[in-house]
Scaffold this active site. Structure first.
Site, PDB file in Angstrom:
ATOM      1  N   ASP A 228      41.764  46.503  37.927  1.00 16.62           N
ATOM      2  CA  ASP A 228      40.828  46.544  36.681  1.00 16.62           C
ATOM      3  C   ASP A 228      41.344  47.117  35.434  1.00 16.62           C
ATOM      4  O   ASP A 228      41.002  47.085  34.331  1.00 16.62           O
ATOM      5  CB  ASP A 228      39.310  47.037  37.101  1.00 16.62           C
TER       6      ASP A 228
ATOM      7  N   HIS B  48      48.470  46.072  43.271  1.00 15.19           N
ATOM      8  CA  HIS B  48      47.940  44.711  43.484  1.00 15.19           C
ATOM      9  C   HIS B  48      47.781  43.864  42.150  1.00 15.19           C
ATOM     10  O   HIS B  48      47.096  42.966  42.000  1.00 15.19           O
ATOM     11  CB  HIS B  48      46.463  44.867  44.285  1.00 15.19           C
TER      12      HIS B  48
ATOM     13  N   CYS C  99      51.635  31.835  35.679  1.00 15.14           N
ATOM     14  CA  CYS C  99      51.529  30.365  36.224  1.00 15.14           C
ATOM     15  C   CYS C  99      51.831  30.497  37.600  1.00 15.14           C
ATOM     16  O   CYS C  99      52.530  31.422  38.291  1.00 15.14           O
ATOM     17  CB  CYS C  99      52.286  29.281  35.515  1.00 15.14           C
TER      18      CYS C  99
ATOM     19  N   CYS D 237      55.751  25.294  31.669  1.00 12.48           N
ATOM     20  CA  CYS D 237      56.188  24.562  32.817  1.00 12.48           C
ATOM     21  C   CYS D 237      55.049  23.543  33.271  1.00 12.48           C
ATOM     22  O   CYS D 237      55.143  22.663  34.172  1.00 12.48           O
ATOM     23  CB  CYS D 237      56.769  25.418  33.957  1.00 12.48           C
TER      24      CYS D 237
ATOM     25  N   SER E  73      39.015  52.083  51.633  1.00 10.90           N
ATOM     26  CA  SER E  73      38.415  51.791  53.153  1.00 10.90           C
ATOM     27  C   SER E  73      39.585  51.916  54.188  1.00 10.90           C
ATOM     28  O   SER E  73      39.324  52.283  55.359  1.00 10.90           O
ATOM     29  CB  SER E  73      37.558  50.596  53.339  1.00 10.90           C
TER      30      SER E  73
ATOM     31  N   PRO F  86      32.071  58.283  50.318  1.00 15.64           N
ATOM     32  CA  PRO F  86      30.766  58.653  50.799  1.00 15.64           C
ATOM     33  C   PRO F  86      30.645  58.077  52.302  1.00 15.64           C
ATOM     34  O   PRO F  86      29.647  58.705  52.829  1.00 15.64           O
ATOM     35  CB  PRO F  86      29.873  57.520  49.785  1.00 15.64           C
TER      36      PRO F  86
ATOM     37  N   ALA G 166      33.165  59.299  44.096  1.00 18.92           N
ATOM     38  CA  ALA G 166      34.261  59.741  43.216  1.00 18.92           C
ATOM     39  C   ALA G 166      33.572  60.367  42.089  1.00 18.92           C
ATOM     40  O   ALA G 166      34.147  61.401  41.455  1.00 18.92           O
ATOM     41  CB  ALA G 166      35.163  58.565  42.694  1.00 18.92           C
TER      42      ALA G 166
HETATM   43  P1  NAD Z   1      36.922  48.194  49.784  1.00 21.17           P
HETATM   44  O1  NAD Z   1      35.774  47.375  49.184  1.00 21.17           O
HETATM   45  O2  NAD Z   1      37.456  47.826  51.347  1.00 21.17           O
HETATM   46  O3  NAD Z   1      36.293  49.554  50.126  1.00 21.17           O
HETATM   47  C1  NAD Z   1      35.614  50.542  49.138  1.00 21.17           C
HETATM   48  C2  NAD Z   1      35.627  51.860  49.631  1.00 21.17           C
HETATM   49  O4  NAD Z   1      34.878  52.702  48.776  1.00 21.17           O
HETATM   50  C3  NAD Z   1      34.726  52.118  50.923  1.00 21.17           C
HETATM   51  O5  NAD Z   1      35.249  52.922  51.843  1.00 21.17           O
HETATM   52  C4  NAD Z   1      33.466  52.639  50.285  1.00 21.17           C
HETATM   53  O6  NAD Z   1      32.805  53.663  51.329  1.00 21.17           O
HETATM   54  C5  NAD Z   1      34.172  53.524  49.178  1.00 21.17           C
HETATM   55  N1  NAD Z   1      32.900  53.693  48.020  1.00 21.17           N
HETATM   56  C6  NAD Z   1      32.146  53.075  47.717  1.00 21.17           C
HETATM   57  N2  NAD Z   1      31.443  53.644  46.500  1.00 21.17           N
HETATM   58  C7  NAD Z   1      32.283  54.501  46.356  1.00 21.17           C
HETATM   59  C8  NAD Z   1      32.034  55.631  45.266  1.00 21.17           C
HETATM   60  N3  NAD Z   1      31.117  55.725  44.168  1.00 21.17           N
HETATM   61  N4  NAD Z   1      32.989  56.563  45.274  1.00 21.17           N
HETATM   62  C9  NAD Z   1      33.989  56.650  46.256  1.00 21.17           C
HETATM   63  N5  NAD Z   1      34.052  55.867  47.027  1.00 21.17           N
HETATM   64  C10 NAD Z   1      33.156  54.805  46.901  1.00 21.17           C
HETATM   65  O7  NAD Z   1      37.868  48.513  48.655  1.00 21.17           O
HETATM   66  P2  NAD Z   1      39.630  48.744  48.967  1.00 21.17           P
HETATM   67  O8  NAD Z   1      39.937  49.634  50.042  1.00 21.17           O
HETATM   68  O9  NAD Z   1      40.000  49.274  47.692  1.00 21.17           O
HETATM   69  O10 NAD Z   1      40.495  47.354  49.400  1.00 21.17           O
HETATM   70  C11 NAD Z   1      39.865  46.274  49.023  1.00 21.17           C
HETATM   71  C12 NAD Z   1      40.895  45.391  47.932  1.00 21.17           C
HETATM   72  O11 NAD Z   1      39.978  45.068  46.942  1.00 21.17           O
HETATM   73  C13 NAD Z   1      42.053  46.063  47.222  1.00 21.17           C
HETATM   74  O12 NAD Z   1      42.828  45.400  47.687  1.00 21.17           O
HETATM   75  C14 NAD Z   1      41.637  45.937  45.886  1.00 21.17           C
HETATM   76  O13 NAD Z   1      42.696  45.324  45.414  1.00 21.17           O
HETATM   77  C15 NAD Z   1      40.529  44.772  45.789  1.00 21.17           C
HETATM   78  N6  NAD Z   1      39.259  45.094  44.800  1.00 21.17           N
HETATM   79  C16 NAD Z   1      39.802  45.765  43.504  1.00 21.17           C
HETATM   80  C17 NAD Z   1      38.643  45.877  42.878  1.00 21.17           C
HETATM   81  C18 NAD Z   1      38.693  46.690  41.351  1.00 21.17           C
HETATM   82  O14 NAD Z   1      39.936  46.435  40.681  1.00 21.17           O
HETATM   83  N7  NAD Z   1      37.762  47.471  40.944  1.00 21.17           N
HETATM   84  C19 NAD Z   1      37.186  45.857  42.873  1.00 21.17           C
HETATM   85  C20 NAD Z   1      37.174  45.194  44.424  1.00 21.17           C
HETATM   86  C21 NAD Z   1      38.035  44.789  45.309  1.00 21.17           C
END
Ligand code: NAD
Length: 243
Positions: free
Chosen positions: A109, A124, A132, A154, A193, A218, A235
């Site tokens: 993001d 990521h 492309c 292309c 996670s 959390p 966070a």
């Molecule tokens: P995940 O969705 O698997 O896990 C999210 C984790 O965040 C959980 O452990 C949850 O308990 C915790 N969490 C939830 N709310 C929180 C808060 N307010 N403060 C702190 N922790 C909190 O996400 P992941 O482990 O990052 O992996 C999933 C994949 O999803 C990643 O590869 C990422 O690229 C992608 N993703 C990115 C975004 C983004 O860019 N914002 C959003 C969704 C998914």
């Protein structure tokens, strides 16, 4: 909790090299859903693993493009939160004391840079960029419309410049993240996670190299039992107390 915060601050105060890993959780308080709760409304009948793959794009490019267009819209409206800002402050403090600092994020993001973080390793990719599908040509702007746009160079279909499930991340990006995990003495793991590889291995690599790990989440994760300090909370609430 107050004692845990104090212990975590003490670890950071005495660090000579700090690495941070963030996941989708840090952006949850900016209104960007994590993958666990991403599938609401229009997209609730899909799983991210069924949309965020090259195979899904090849089978139904319009569906995948539209999902990312929706996610880009969510990201465009989002602002960095107190957690992102605290990590930018932590980087400034580390630099001021000649402490190495690397922020590795799984997020696509771009909110860490918007909050002022400078040394950011985006494992990521970034959802705001487009390339492309066939040749990975970067494309700056494209028409919005009913069709998936094509590459001006292309003619191949355009896709987001993110790393999908089943795709390898750029080797130099992963190497920088691995080096930061191996050489830090404090590893801060926020809002992930710790199940999506290879990012999930980074805190364990740091532990095996002798670093102390602080976790902010959390919920419990596979890392919780091995963290030196596990701070159970969001966070946005915890990180400003740490920095
Ligand atoms: P995940 O969705 O698997 O896990 C999210 C984790 O965040 C959980 O452990 C949850 O308990 C915790 N969490 C939830 N709310 C929180 C808060 N307010 N403060 C702190 N922790 C909190 O996400 P992941 O482990 O990052 O992996 C999933 C994949 O999803 C990643 O590869 C990422 O690229 C992608 N993703 C990115 C975004 C983004 O860019 N914002 C959003 C969704 C998914």
């Amino acid at each position: 909790m107050t004692g845990d915060i104090a212990r975590a601050r003490d670890l950071l105060d005495h660090a000579t090299s700090v690495a941070v890993l963030t996941g989708a959780g840090i952006s949850a308080e900016s209104g960007i859903p994590t993958f666990r709760d991403a599938l609401t409304g229009l997209w609730e009948k899909f799983r991210p693993e069924e949309l965020a793959t090259p195979e899904a794009f090849e089978a139904n490019p319009k569906l995948v493009w539209d999902w990312y267009a929706w996610r880009r819209g969510v990201v465009a409206k989002a602002q960095p939160n107190a957690g992102h800002r605290a990590l930018a402050d932590l980087e400034r403090q580390c630099r001021g004391h000649e402490v190495d600092f690397t922020l590795v994020t799984q997020n696509v993001d771009g909110l860490h840079r918007e909050a002022g973080s400078q040394r950011v390793v985006e494992l990521h990719g970034n959802i705001r960029r487009v390339k492309c599908f066939d040749r990975h040509h970067p494309v700056e702007s494209w028409p919005e419309g009913d069709h998936v746009p094509t590459c001006p160079r292309c003619g191949s279909l355009l896709r987001p410049d993110v790393v999908w499930f089943g795709e390898a991340m750029p080797p130099e990006v992963l190497a920088t993240a691995v080096a930061a995990a191996r050489t830090c003495d404090v590893f801060l793991c926020v809002g992930t996670s710790t199940v999506v590889e290879p990012a999930a291995s980074l805190p364990f690599l740091a532990l095996d190299s002798g670093a102390r790990v602080i976790e902010v989440n959390p919920q419990a994760t596979p890392l919780t039992g091995r963290a030196s300090v596990s701070l159970r909370g969001t966070a946005g609430a915890i990180l400003p107390l740490l920095v």
